[in-house]
Structure formats: C-alpha cells, structure tokens
Design a protein around this motif. Structure first.
Motif, short mmCIF file in Angstrom:
data_model
loop_
_atom_site.label_atom_id
_atom_site.label_comp_id
_atom_site.label_asym_id
_atom_site.label_seq_id
_atom_site.Cartn_x
_atom_site.Cartn_y
_atom_site.Cartn_z
N MET A 152 -10.20 -27.51 -11.26
CA MET A 152 -11.15 -27.80 -12.32
C MET A 152 -10.46 -27.65 -13.68
O MET A 152 -9.67 -26.75 -13.89
CB MET A 152 -12.34 -26.84 -12.23
CG MET A 152 -13.18 -26.99 -10.98
SD MET A 152 -14.07 -28.52 -10.86
CE MET A 152 -15.31 -28.29 -12.09
N VAL A 180 -13.74 -33.90 -14.06
CA VAL A 180 -14.79 -33.34 -13.20
C VAL A 180 -15.38 -34.44 -12.33
O VAL A 180 -15.62 -34.25 -11.13
CB VAL A 180 -15.88 -32.65 -14.06
CG1 VAL A 180 -17.11 -32.34 -13.24
CG2 VAL A 180 -15.33 -31.38 -14.68
N ARG A 181 -15.62 -35.61 -12.92
CA ARG A 181 -16.14 -36.74 -12.15
C ARG A 181 -15.16 -37.14 -11.05
O ARG A 181 -15.56 -37.43 -9.92
CB ARG A 181 -16.41 -37.92 -13.08
CG ARG A 181 -17.16 -39.03 -12.39
CD ARG A 181 -17.46 -40.20 -13.29
NE ARG A 181 -17.97 -39.79 -14.57
CZ ARG A 181 -17.63 -40.36 -15.72
NH1 ARG A 181 -16.77 -41.36 -15.75
NH2 ARG A 181 -18.15 -39.95 -16.85
N GLU A 182 -13.87 -37.17 -11.37
CA GLU A 182 -12.84 -37.52 -10.38
C GLU A 182 -12.79 -36.47 -9.28
O GLU A 182 -12.60 -36.79 -8.10
CB GLU A 182 -11.49 -37.63 -11.08
CG GLU A 182 -10.33 -37.93 -10.17
CD GLU A 182 -10.37 -39.34 -9.62
OE1 GLU A 182 -9.74 -39.56 -8.57
OE2 GLU A 182 -11.02 -40.22 -10.21
N TYR A 183 -12.95 -35.20 -9.64
CA TYR A 183 -12.91 -34.12 -8.67
C TYR A 183 -14.08 -34.19 -7.69
O TYR A 183 -13.93 -33.90 -6.50
CB TYR A 183 -12.92 -32.78 -9.40
CG TYR A 183 -12.90 -31.57 -8.53
CD1 TYR A 183 -11.74 -31.17 -7.87
CD2 TYR A 183 -14.04 -30.81 -8.33
CE1 TYR A 183 -11.72 -30.06 -7.05
CE2 TYR A 183 -14.04 -29.70 -7.52
CZ TYR A 183 -12.88 -29.32 -6.88
OH TYR A 183 -12.87 -28.23 -6.08
N LYS A 184 -15.25 -34.61 -8.18
CA LYS A 184 -16.45 -34.61 -7.35
C LYS A 184 -16.67 -35.88 -6.55
O LYS A 184 -17.52 -35.92 -5.67
CB LYS A 184 -17.68 -34.35 -8.22
CG LYS A 184 -17.71 -32.95 -8.75
CD LYS A 184 -19.00 -32.64 -9.43
CE LYS A 184 -19.00 -31.20 -9.85
NZ LYS A 184 -20.32 -30.66 -10.01
N ARG A 185 -15.94 -36.93 -6.84
CA ARG A 185 -16.18 -38.19 -6.13
C ARG A 185 -15.63 -38.11 -4.71
O ARG A 185 -14.74 -37.32 -4.39
CB ARG A 185 -15.56 -39.37 -6.87
CG ARG A 185 -14.07 -39.48 -6.73
CD ARG A 185 -13.58 -40.81 -7.26
NE ARG A 185 -12.14 -40.88 -7.20
CZ ARG A 185 -11.44 -41.16 -6.12
NH1 ARG A 185 -12.04 -41.42 -4.98
NH2 ARG A 185 -10.12 -41.20 -6.15
N ASP A 186 -16.19 -38.94 -3.83
CA ASP A 186 -15.72 -39.00 -2.45
C ASP A 186 -14.36 -39.68 -2.41
O ASP A 186 -14.12 -40.67 -3.10
CB ASP A 186 -16.70 -39.79 -1.59
CG ASP A 186 -18.01 -39.06 -1.43
OD1 ASP A 186 -18.01 -37.82 -1.53
OD2 ASP A 186 -19.04 -39.74 -1.21
#
Length: 115
Positions: A1, A82-88
C-alpha cells in the motif's frame, strides 16, 4: 500500500496552505523570520522593507502553487496505486505470481552438496 506517498501528499498540502498564509501577510512573517535569526532590522528604510515583503510574498505564492501541484499529484498516484492494488488480476498475472512463488520456494530450500 502506498502509505508513504499519501503521508507526503498530506504534508505537502498542509505546508502549501501555510505558505499561502505567509504570502497573504508577509509583514508579520518577515518580522518573525528576523526574530528567529536574531537580526535586528533597524537599518532598512520603509521602501526596502516593502520590497522585501513583496519578494517574500511572491516566493510564497510560487511555493504554494508548487506544493499544491505536488500534493495533488501525490494524491492522484496514491488513488491510482490503491485502485491497482484492489483490482482483480488477469490469468497471466496470476501465473507469473505463482511462478515467482515457486522460484522463491526453490531458492529458499537449502541446497545439499552431493559428491
């Protein structure tokens, strides 16, 4: 993160608004700066002090814009990370991760020396 980037963005935002506060009233801050340095400013006349305050105000406005742009950029990249970390992950990315884990398992095993 990306916690470090988020903290730096928040600090840059607060410092930018502090420089805006300095730019709006440079007379008080010029006197504060002179007190901090321990310099008694009795030799400069009114016009010279006004020029110094104008220069200080200009530099603080420039710093405000620079720090605000830095803060907004950091906030954008934090949200993006953060968006990249949470994407499938795609199938290809999952295969690469599993291959990397297997390679790490093999590297971490103690190697036996056979002669």
């Amino acid at each position: 993160m990306p916690i470090g980037l988020a903290i730096a963005s928040i600090l840059a935002l607060f410092i930018s608004f502090w420089t805006l506060n300095i730019a709006r009233d440079p007379r008080v801050w010029r006197l504060w700066w002179m007190d901090l340095l321990g310099a008694l400013d009795v030799d400069s006349d009114r016009d010279q002090r006004r020029v110094q305050e104008t220069q200080m105000s200009f530099i603080c406005y420039a710093l405000f814009v620079l720090l605000l742009a830095t803060s907004l950029s950091g906030a954008f990249w934090t949200v993006d990370l953060v968006r990249e970390y949470k994407r499938d992950k795609t199938r290809f990315e999952r295969e690469i991760d599993s291959s990397n884990r297997e390679i790490e398992k093999v590297k971490s095993k103690p190697q036996s020396i056979k002669r």
